[in-house]
Scaffold this motif. Structure first.
Motif, PDB file in Angstrom:
ATOM      1  N   ASP A  27      38.011  35.451  56.040  1.00 13.07           N
ATOM      2  CA  ASP A  27      39.021  35.920  56.996  1.00 13.07           C
ATOM      3  C   ASP A  27      39.041  37.454  57.000  1.00 13.07           C
ATOM      4  OD1 ASP A  27      41.194  36.469  58.561  1.00 13.07           O
ATOM      5  OD2 ASP A  27      42.663  35.439  57.300  1.00 13.07           O
ATOM      6  N   PRO A  28      38.283  38.069  57.901  1.00 16.69           N
ATOM      7  CA  PRO A  28      38.216  39.541  57.948  1.00 16.69           C
ATOM      8  C   PRO A  28      39.560  40.213  58.205  1.00 16.69           C
ATOM      9  CG  PRO A  28      36.424  38.570  59.216  1.00 16.69           C
ATOM     10  CD  PRO A  28      37.359  37.448  58.859  1.00 16.69           C
ATOM     11  N   GLU A  29      40.537  39.443  58.680  1.00 18.27           N
ATOM     12  CA  GLU A  29      41.855  40.013  58.968  1.00 18.27           C
ATOM     13  C   GLU A  29      42.812  39.958  57.777  1.00 18.27           C
ATOM     14  OE1 GLU A  29      42.451  41.534  61.888  1.00 18.27           O
ATOM     15  OE2 GLU A  29      40.357  41.083  62.331  1.00 18.27           O
ATOM     16  N   VAL A  30      42.407  39.287  56.702  1.00 15.48           N
ATOM     17  CA  VAL A  30      43.303  39.144  55.563  1.00 15.48           C
ATOM     18  C   VAL A  30      43.600  40.508  54.949  1.00 15.48           C
ATOM     19  CG1 VAL A  30      41.509  38.834  53.792  1.00 15.48           C
ATOM     20  CG2 VAL A  30      43.755  37.766  53.487  1.00 15.48           C
ATOM     21  N   GLN A  31      44.861  40.707  54.524  1.00 17.44           N
ATOM     22  CA  GLN A  31      45.282  41.955  53.873  1.00 17.44           C
ATOM     23  C   GLN A  31      45.470  41.690  52.382  1.00 17.44           C
ATOM     24  OE1 GLN A  31      48.518  44.102  55.938  1.00 17.44           O
ATOM     25  NE2 GLN A  31      48.222  42.673  57.650  1.00 17.44           N
ATOM     26  N   LEU A  32      44.741  42.445  51.564  1.00 17.21           N
ATOM     27  CA  LEU A  32      44.776  42.264  50.118  1.00 17.21           C
ATOM     28  C   LEU A  32      45.315  43.522  49.448  1.00 17.21           C
ATOM     29  CD1 LEU A  32      41.211  40.692  49.685  1.00 17.21           C
ATOM     30  CD2 LEU A  32      43.374  39.466  49.966  1.00 17.21           C
ATOM     31  N   PHE A  33      46.251  43.357  48.523  1.00 17.97           N
ATOM     32  CA  PHE A  33      46.778  44.494  47.775  1.00 17.97           C
ATOM     33  C   PHE A  33      47.224  44.008  46.405  1.00 17.97           C
ATOM     34  CE2 PHE A  33      50.518  42.559  49.545  1.00 17.97           C
ATOM     35  CZ  PHE A  33      51.540  42.797  48.637  1.00 17.97           C
ATOM     36  N   GLY A  34      47.503  44.952  45.500  1.00 19.44           N
ATOM     37  CA  GLY A  34      48.034  44.553  44.208  1.00 19.44           C
ATOM     38  C   GLY A  34      47.622  45.420  43.045  1.00 19.44           C
ATOM     39  N   PHE A  35      47.513  44.791  41.877  1.00 20.62           N
ATOM     40  CA  PHE A  35      47.264  45.438  40.594  1.00 20.62           C
ATOM     41  C   PHE A  35      45.876  45.038  40.126  1.00 20.62           C
ATOM     42  CE2 PHE A  35      48.224  45.073  35.817  1.00 20.62           C
ATOM     43  CZ  PHE A  35      47.999  46.420  35.577  1.00 20.62           C
ATOM     44  N   GLY A  36      45.007  46.010  39.918  1.00 22.14           N
ATOM     45  CA  GLY A  36      43.640  45.706  39.509  1.00 22.14           C
ATOM     46  C   GLY A  36      42.909  46.970  39.115  1.00 22.14           C
ATOM     47  N   GLY A  37      41.591  46.970  39.336  1.00 17.53           N
ATOM     48  CA  GLY A  37      40.782  48.111  38.939  1.00 17.53           C
ATOM     49  C   GLY A  37      39.758  48.484  39.989  1.00 17.53           C
ATOM     50  N   PRO A  38      38.771  49.278  39.593  1.00 20.89           N
ATOM     51  CA  PRO A  38      37.806  49.817  40.554  1.00 20.89           C
ATOM     52  C   PRO A  38      36.977  48.757  41.275  1.00 20.89           C
ATOM     53  CG  PRO A  38      37.121  50.273  38.283  1.00 20.89           C
ATOM     54  CD  PRO A  38      38.524  49.782  38.219  1.00 20.89           C
ATOM     55  N   GLU A  39      36.669  47.657  40.602  1.00 22.21           N
ATOM     56  CA  GLU A  39      35.874  46.604  41.246  1.00 22.21           C
ATOM     57  C   GLU A  39      36.658  45.945  42.379  1.00 22.21           C
ATOM     58  OE1 GLU A  39      32.704  46.139  40.707  1.00 22.21           O
ATOM     59  OE2 GLU A  39      32.757  47.697  39.175  1.00 22.21           O
ATOM     60  N   MET A  40      37.924  45.666  42.131  1.00 21.18           N
ATOM     61  CA  MET A  40      38.764  45.075  43.176  1.00 21.18           C
ATOM     62  C   MET A  40      38.948  46.041  44.337  1.00 21.18           C
ATOM     63  SD  MET A  40      41.555  43.040  40.796  1.00 21.18           S
ATOM     64  CE  MET A  40      42.729  42.767  42.130  1.00 21.18           C
ATOM     65  N   ARG A  46      43.745  46.922  48.242  1.00 24.05           N
ATOM     66  CA  ARG A  46      44.496  48.182  48.145  1.00 24.05           C
ATOM     67  C   ARG A  46      45.264  48.166  46.829  1.00 24.05           C
ATOM     68  NH1 ARG A  46      49.728  49.498  49.054  1.00 24.05           N
ATOM     69  NH2 ARG A  46      50.208  47.534  50.128  1.00 24.05           N
ATOM     70  N   LEU A  47      44.920  49.088  45.943  1.00 21.29           N
ATOM     71  CA  LEU A  47      45.549  49.111  44.621  1.00 21.29           C
ATOM     72  C   LEU A  47      46.911  49.798  44.671  1.00 21.29           C
ATOM     73  CD1 LEU A  47      42.713  49.911  42.048  1.00 21.29           C
ATOM     74  CD2 LEU A  47      43.540  47.689  42.838  1.00 21.29           C
ATOM     75  N   VAL A  48      47.906  49.086  44.198  1.00 16.43           N
ATOM     76  CA  VAL A  48      49.236  49.671  44.016  1.00 16.43           C
ATOM     77  C   VAL A  48      49.250  50.438  42.691  1.00 16.43           C
ATOM     78  CG1 VAL A  48      51.702  49.170  43.762  1.00 16.43           C
ATOM     79  CG2 VAL A  48      50.292  47.792  45.321  1.00 16.43           C
ATOM     80  N   GLU A  49      48.625  49.857  41.679  1.00 14.40           N
ATOM     81  CA  GLU A  49      48.449  50.489  40.374  1.00 14.40           C
ATOM     82  C   GLU A  49      47.097  50.062  39.803  1.00 14.40           C
ATOM     83  OE1 GLU A  49      50.281  52.674  38.806  1.00 14.40           O
ATOM     84  OE2 GLU A  49      52.117  52.652  39.998  1.00 14.40           O
TER      85      GLU A  49
END
Length: 388
Positions: A27-40, A46-49
């Motif tokens: 799903d190219p339209e999916v929005q992903l964000f959260g807590f992770g690292g450089p690979e994510m 989109r990294l919050v932290e």
């Protein structure tokens, strides 16, 4: 559709990246964000932290960093409340992630658990409490499912993503040329982990063991594949201080695993990666005395190395706490040089353990379950909105 992911260490970052890539393909339209690292982040999250700013391990260490962890929890909760994701995906990192799950529950955000807490090993009661918080669970090892099913959780094992990601990119000859290894030499890997605190405890011990191994087998060559977040300069300085010639590398680590006779490694995902490359390991687990004393009260397992757990037998050596000393490590490692009887036996067992991880394509199968869970949540919200 919005999906929030939370992964608090290097292995979780890799798993999160694989899932993110699969979700973006689906799903190219999916929005992903959260807590992770450089690979994510590279995979489109989109990294919050960044987890590298918060990495701690052990009971006592967590207590010392409580204020920092509370700040992180509040920060992610605020972002979750603002963005209102259709789903929160927890990736391992249980002590923190399940606190975040409670916050999500209060915000009426469904929770999906990928790599749930090790209730099969200790604190089995966690399975019931987790089952009340998460709508769905996916395990990465087959032995993890039973305790959760008994607790009423919707859990499945769909394979392990390492099967897809762990493979050589170079031919054996190309790898020898890349790392400058001669056929007459015996490459041995020192793999001290990805958490700086863990590395500081284990690496000096590994280096002293390396000196003993080289004294008995002068053709031994040592390599350390640097994990993300562990400074290469620091690793090199430690080796120089110990008087051990170690090549610290940042590329082609799986190719290096394919070359090596054996590894000295901390317990964790890296040991399973080594198994997939048919690399025997002397597996180490050492923590602070307070953390170990508390852990002994709750942890009741026969093995802590993943291949040994999969096979339910002591295939390769495991050293725990005070056993993690240079002399014992060197003694166990000496049995694993190529051609040795123990090395051949372990290699046969590692092939069997690797087969138990299931077929390729696990990340896509997990992503499919995550996407469907998020869609159900999105549809529920839409139906509630229509009713209003």
């Amino acid at each position: 559709m919005k999906i929030m992911l939370s992964a608090g260490e290097a292995s979780g970052d890799l798993h999160g990246a694989s899932i993110a890539e699969a979700l973006c393909t689906m799903d190219p339209e999916v929005q992903l964000f959260g807590f992770g690292g450089p690979e994510m982040e590279r995979a489109g999250v989109r990294l919050v932290e960044n987890y590298q700013d918060y990495s701690v391990m052990g009971f006592w260490e967590v207590l010392k960093n409580l204020s920092k962890i509370r700040h992180l929890l509040d920060r992610l909760t605020d972002e979750m409340a603002k963005e209102k994701p259709d789903l929160l995906v927890l990736i391992d990192y249980p002590d923190f992630n399940w606190r975040l799950a409670k916050r999500a529950k209060k915000l009426e955000i469904p929770v999906f658990s990928y790599i749930p807490p090790s209730a099969w090993a200790w604190r089995k009661g966690r399975a019931k409490s987790c089952a009340k918080l998460a709508e769905e669970f996916v395990a990465v090892y087959p032995f993890e499912t039973e305790v959760y099913r008994k607790a009423g959780a919707n859990i499945s094992f769909v394979g392990n993503p390492l099967v897809d990601t762990v493979h050589a990119d170079l031919t054996h000859l190309e790898a020898e040329q890349f790392f400058g290894v001669k056929r007459s030499e015996h490459p041995v890997l020192l793999m001290p982990g990805s958490r700086r605190q863990e590395v500081e405890i284990i690496y000096p011990i590994m280096l002293r063991a390396a000196k003993l191994l080289r004294r008995n087998e002068p053709s031994t060559r040592f390599f350390t594949p640097a994990a993300p977040g562990v400074p290469v300069k620091w690793l090199r300085e430690q080796a120089e201080r110990a008087g051990v010639d170690v090549s610290v590398v940042t590329e082609h680590r799986y190719d290096l695993m394919g070359l090596a006779d054996f590894a000295i490694a901390v317990s964790g995902t890296v040991v399973m990666e080594a198994a997939l490359m048919n690399l025997p390991c002397v597996v180490l687990y050492r923590m602070s005395p307070i953390t170990y004393a508390i852990g002994k009260l709750f942890v009741h397992v026969d093995h802590f190395s993943l291949p040994n757990i999969l096979l339910d037998k002591r295939l390769q050596p495991e050293l725990l706490q005070d056993e993690v000393n240079p002399e014992r490590i060197a003694r166990e490692g000496a049995k694993l040089y190529r051609g040795m009887k123990d090395a051949l036996r372990v290699k046969v067992g590692l092939k069997h353990a690797s087969q138990l991880l299931g077929p390729p394509g696990a990340a896509e199968r997990v992503a499919d379950r995550i996407w469907m869970a998020a869609k159900r949540s999105s549809d529920r919200k839409r139906n509630i909105g229509d009713m209003k």
